[in-house]
Design a protein around this motif. Structure first.
Motif, short mmCIF file in Angstrom:
data_model
loop_
_atom_site.label_atom_id
_atom_site.label_comp_id
_atom_site.label_asym_id
_atom_site.label_seq_id
_atom_site.Cartn_x
_atom_site.Cartn_y
_atom_site.Cartn_z
N GLY A 77 -5.19 5.89 -4.27
CA GLY A 77 -4.76 5.74 -2.53
C GLY A 77 -6.82 5.99 -2.75
N SER A 78 -7.41 5.55 -2.11
CA SER A 78 -8.81 5.92 -1.24
C SER A 78 -9.32 7.89 -0.96
N ASP A 79 -8.18 8.70 -0.36
CA ASP A 79 -7.35 9.54 0.24
C ASP A 79 -7.65 10.36 -1.11
N ALA A 179 -12.69 -0.06 3.63
CA ALA A 179 -11.59 -0.21 3.41
C ALA A 179 -11.27 -1.33 3.72
N TYR A 180 -12.05 -1.69 5.03
CA TYR A 180 -11.82 -3.31 5.38
C TYR A 180 -12.57 -4.58 5.14
N ILE A 181 -13.90 -4.14 4.15
CA ILE A 181 -14.96 -5.19 3.85
C ILE A 181 -14.71 -6.20 3.56
N GLN A 203 -13.11 1.88 -1.66
CA GLN A 203 -12.34 0.29 -0.93
C GLN A 203 -10.70 0.73 -1.78
N THR A 204 -10.29 -0.03 -1.38
CA THR A 204 -8.97 0.78 -1.44
C THR A 204 -8.04 -1.27 -1.87
N LEU A 205 -7.01 -1.11 -2.14
CA LEU A 205 -5.98 -1.94 -2.17
C LEU A 205 -4.84 -2.11 -1.11
N SER A 206 -5.47 -1.20 -0.27
CA SER A 206 -4.00 -1.24 0.62
C SER A 206 -4.44 -1.84 2.00
N LYS A 207 -4.73 -2.49 2.20
CA LYS A 207 -5.54 -3.43 3.47
C LYS A 207 -5.52 -4.56 3.12
N ALA A 208 -6.65 -5.58 2.71
CA ALA A 208 -6.53 -7.07 2.35
C ALA A 208 -5.94 -7.27 1.96
N ILE A 214 1.65 0.61 -3.00
CA ILE A 214 1.06 1.34 -4.17
C ILE A 214 0.09 2.21 -4.74
N ARG A 215 -0.99 2.70 -3.31
CA ARG A 215 -1.95 3.91 -3.43
C ARG A 215 -2.71 4.11 -4.75
N LEU A 216 -3.66 2.57 -4.51
CA LEU A 216 -4.58 1.86 -4.95
C LEU A 216 -6.20 2.22 -4.54
C1 LIG Z 1 -6.42 2.21 5.44
C2 LIG Z 1 -8.10 3.69 5.49
C3 LIG Z 1 -7.98 4.08 3.83
C4 LIG Z 1 -7.12 3.57 3.29
O1 LIG Z 1 -7.13 4.56 2.47
P1 LIG Z 1 -5.66 4.61 1.22
O2 LIG Z 1 -5.72 6.01 0.86
O3 LIG Z 1 -6.40 3.73 0.35
O4 LIG Z 1 -4.63 4.03 1.39
C5 LIG Z 1 -9.19 4.63 3.88
N1 LIG Z 1 -10.61 4.36 5.31
C6 LIG Z 1 -9.91 4.10 6.10
C7 LIG Z 1 -10.82 3.53 6.98
C8 LIG Z 1 -8.57 3.43 6.24
O5 LIG Z 1 -8.72 2.96 7.89
#
Ligand SMILES: *Cc1c(COP(=O)(O)O)cnc(C)c1O
Length: 345
Positions: A77-79, A179-181, A203-208, A214-216
């Motif tokens: 995850g980006s976290d 994350a929303y690009i 960036q993240t695979l969590s949104k678009a 899967i947390r990437l």
């Molecule tokens: C949803 C979101 C993320 C995503 O985090 P992940 O850990 O990759 O799921 C990151 N930054 C912002 C601003 C978000 O809203």
């Protein structure tokens, strides 16, 4: 700017853990046997440790995003990526970060966990960075400036000129959270990565990309910064199942693009329909897959929607967001149900 000067002393001299798969990774022939990692030898698809450098995932990302592999780091995850950045660059109880509320809550949570002061400078009323005020807050221990663009929860992108000025004048790292690009009409800062040695893009695979489960998370930065983060990341931070799912999805980018087009069309439809709701006073412009609105009484409306089985986000306690609600764009049917409920309450 010398990036090494920003790195914590203990990290500079760190000798990373060397995993079995780091020491030997090239299977040059099929009849090679692996007795180096104490794995269970019976095949079940995941009995082997995953690739610690996630090469196949990075190859695909590199092709899609037109970025060299050496400029990519992946995290759980980006976290996790954001946490690695804190741990590499911010000395607990000494350094500070700058964040611009209202924004993503994780920056301040990570600052607290890592015992780093979070200096905040509110965005303007139309959710743009106040460049002058930011530089008034900066001191010699300000290591990271977090810019979330497009911003969560406001939904807008930051002005290119302002971001550029911040990148040029800030004597630390600038993390742009994208994350929303993929929903945005604005260009990614990725194209300009080489211009700014202090730029980190997440960036993240969590949104678009539709893979929140899967947390990437993905980090793009100079080779130098990526090498530092690579040194401190847990060796097998991205598991095998995640890598497999990511590869599958990244091989179908047209499908992802189609979904993004649909989500954006639904979003625009929703923006139009929300104008009919009389207790919605402001609909904020959005570059994301969500819409922020200002209502008469956010908590009352939130509770009414819950009673109708619709869960949204109440952002009323966030600075500059009094009486705001955030709606994620759903499927056509889901958005219709939301609108119906808004009309009934
Ligand atoms: C949803 C979101 C993320 C995503 O985090 P992940 O850990 O990759 O799921 C990151 N930054 C912002 C601003 C978000 O809203």
């Amino acid at each position: 700017m010398n990036i090494l000067n920003l790195v914590r002393e203990n990290i500079k001299s760190l000798k990373p853990y060397s995993s079995a798969r780091d020491e030997y990774k090239d299977a040059t022939s099929d009849d090679m046997i692996f007795l180096d990692a104490n794995e269970n030898p019976f095949e079940n698809g995941v009995n082997r440790y995953p690739d610690p450098q996630q090469n196949s995932v990075k190859d695909l990302l590199s092709e899609i995003k037109k970025v060299d592999k050496k400029n990519i780091l992946l995290g759980n995850g980006s976290d996790e990526v954001l946490d690695l950045i804190f741990r590499a660059f911010c000395e607990p109880k000494e350094d500070n970060i700058i964040t611009l509320p209202p924004t993503y809550g994780m920056y301040s949570v990570l600052a607290n966990i890592n015992n780093i002061e979070n200096k905040t400078v509110l965005l303007t009323e139309d959710f743009q960075p106040k460049v002058e005020q930011i530089f008034e807050k900066v001191d010699k221990n300000s290591k990271i400036l977090f810019l979330c663009s497009p911003n969560n929860p406001s939904g807008n992108s930051f002005s290119t000129n302002k971001v550029e000025e911040l990148l040029k004048k800030f004597n630390g790292l600038v993390v742009i959270d994208e994350a929303y690009i993929d929903f945005s009409e604005e260009k990614s800062w990725l194209e300009r990565l080489e211009e700014f040695p202090n730029l980190i893009i997440t960036q993240t695979l969590s949104k678009a990309y539709g893979l929140a489960g899967i947390r990437l998370g993905v980090c793009y930065a100079s080779e130098e910064i990526i090498a530092i983060l690579n040194n401190i990341k847990p060796p097998y931070n991205v598991n095998e199942l995640t890598q497999q799912k990511a590869i599958e999805r990244l091989q179908k980018v047209e499908e992802v693009q189609q979904e993004i087009i649909e989500i954006k069309a639904e979003r625009n439809q929703l923006l139009e329909s929300l104008k009919e709701i009389d207790f919605i006073n402001t609909i904020y412009p959005t570059d994301c897959n969500f819409v922020l609105v200002k209502v008469d009484d956010a908590t009352k409306r939130y509770n009414q929607l819950i009673k109708k089985g619709i869960v949204i986000r109440n952002r009323t306690t966030q600075p500059l967001c009094e009486n705001t609600l955030r709606f994620t764009v759903g499927t056509s049917l889901e958005n219709e149900r939301l609108l119906q409920a808004l009309k009934e309450i």
